[in-house]
Scaffold this motif. Structure first.
Motif, PDB file in Angstrom:
ATOM      1  N   ILE A 157      13.578  11.669  38.221  1.00 37.82           N
ATOM      2  CA  ILE A 157      12.165  11.359  38.404  1.00 37.82           C
ATOM      3  C   ILE A 157      11.469  12.666  38.768  1.00 37.82           C
ATOM      4  N   ALA A 158      10.839  13.298  37.783  1.00 39.07           N
ATOM      5  CA  ALA A 158      10.179  14.590  38.000  1.00 39.07           C
ATOM      6  C   ALA A 158       8.685  14.356  38.143  1.00 39.07           C
ATOM      7  N   ASP A 159       8.127  14.749  39.279  1.00 41.75           N
ATOM      8  CA  ASP A 159       6.723  14.439  39.531  1.00 41.75           C
ATOM      9  C   ASP A 159       6.110  15.468  40.465  1.00 41.75           C
ATOM     10  N   LEU A 160       4.823  15.655  40.347  1.00 44.58           N
ATOM     11  CA  LEU A 160       4.104  16.559  41.251  1.00 44.58           C
ATOM     12  C   LEU A 160       4.198  16.063  42.692  1.00 44.58           C
ATOM     13  N   ASN A 161       4.234  14.739  42.841  1.00 44.01           N
ATOM     14  CA  ASN A 161       4.310  14.105  44.164  1.00 44.01           C
ATOM     15  C   ASN A 161       5.771  13.833  44.518  1.00 44.01           C
ATOM     16  N   LYS A 162       6.370  14.716  45.310  1.00 42.29           N
ATOM     17  CA  LYS A 162       7.803  14.595  45.623  1.00 42.29           C
ATOM     18  C   LYS A 162       8.119  13.314  46.376  1.00 42.29           C
ATOM     19  N   ILE A 193      17.552  10.626  40.873  1.00 47.11           N
ATOM     20  CA  ILE A 193      17.094  11.574  41.891  1.00 47.11           C
ATOM     21  C   ILE A 193      15.620  11.865  41.646  1.00 47.11           C
ATOM     22  N   GLY A 194      14.922  12.260  42.704  1.00 48.84           N
ATOM     23  CA  GLY A 194      13.546  12.711  42.579  1.00 48.84           C
ATOM     24  C   GLY A 194      13.497  14.220  42.690  1.00 48.84           C
ATOM     25  N   VAL A 195      12.697  14.859  41.837  1.00 45.55           N
ATOM     26  CA  VAL A 195      12.508  16.304  41.937  1.00 45.55           C
ATOM     27  C   VAL A 195      11.017  16.609  41.891  1.00 45.55           C
ATOM     28  N   ALA A 196      10.613  17.641  42.627  1.00 43.04           N
ATOM     29  CA  ALA A 196       9.216  18.060  42.636  1.00 43.04           C
ATOM     30  C   ALA A 196       8.981  19.060  41.512  1.00 43.04           C
TER      31      ALA A 196
END
Length: 261
Positions: free
Chosen positions: A35-40, A58-61
């Motif tokens: 999950i790549a997003d400006l909002n970590k 996983i989330g990445v900023a």
């Protein structure tokens, strides 16, 4: 068997809207999802939701206009899951003004997010797709505005047309290595991005918000219906899971008949 079993999918703008729907469907189909997003914080929250269902996520900023951040986030994904099989370049914004009133800074900002972001994520992911030797699928989030135009949206229309050119080039360069590139072209999807446009267009055009929906956004559809995030996610799954180079360099419109080819 799940259609994306053990595939690694890197999805930009995936903490909400269309991106989140795509990430969720990919996870259901067995993918390991980044999950790549400006909002970590939002990216981490979405990843947590998926992990609660038993998926790997996983989330990445990432600011997709920043080459260092793009490269770092892709490397983080590879370190976590061992590679990249699918890129969904979905991050985007909308700004509406007539051309003669469009600030150059806003023009550059929109093009940077849509086009620079697509280029930078493609470049970062291609390196891994080529090295892995198992091919891959690159999916760009275009629009019906990849095919035609609407008033007030000069940079958006320009950017969405540009994605088709990028996809065709990547398809030709990547074909011998089994990497496909395609564009999804949705009609209006009732995401926060579109919700924001309704009052803006009503004010600019001097009509009611209801008329913006019925007489501008959905006027050319066959049934007066918005495209849904699920509609778009299902097409993304088709492109991601397709087993050969037969489906590459293409753009598929998902718009309730607004634009037909």
């Amino acid at each position: 068997m799940p259609q994306l079993k053990d595939k690694v999918a890197y999805v930009t703008g995936a903490a909400s809207g269309i991106g989140k729907e795509i990430a969720t469907l990919f996870a259901q189909e067995g993918a390991k999802v980044v999950i790549a997003d400006l909002n970590k914080a939002a990216a981490d929250a979405t990843a947590a939701e998926l992990k609660a269902t038993g998926a790997q996520a996983i989330g990445v900023a990432v600011d997709v206009t920043n080459e260092e951040q793009v490269n770092a986030s892709v490397e983080e994904a590879v370190a976590a899951f061992g590679g990249i099989d699918v890129l969904v370049s979905n991050a985007g914004i909308q700004i509406v003004h007539p051309v003669e009133e469009f600030e150059f800074a806003d023009w550059k900002k929109l093009l940077a997010i849509h086009l620079d972001g697509a280029f930078l994520t493609t470049k970062a992911c291609l390196k891994h797709m080529y090295a892995q030797g198992r091919g891959g699928s690159i999916i760009y989030m275009g629009s019906v505005h990849s095919k035609e135009a609407s008033v007030l949206k000069a940079p958006y229309v320009t950017a969405k047309h540009g994605l088709i050119g990028l996809a065709k080039t990547v398809a030709k360069e990547g074909g011998s290595k089994g990497v496909r590139a395609n564009v999804i072209c949705p009609g209006f999807v009732r995401t926060p991005l579109v919700e924001k446009q309704i009052p803006e267009q009503a004010k600019t055009l001097g009509i009611s918000e209801d008329d913006v929906v019925k007489k501008v956004m959905l006027k050319e559809t066959v049934d007066g219906e918005f495209t849904t995030t699920d509609d778009v996610a299902r097409v993304a799954l088709l492109f991601a899971a397709f087993p050969s180079n037969a489906l590459t360099g293409q753009s598929l419109i998902v718009s309730h008949g607004w634009n037909m080819q």
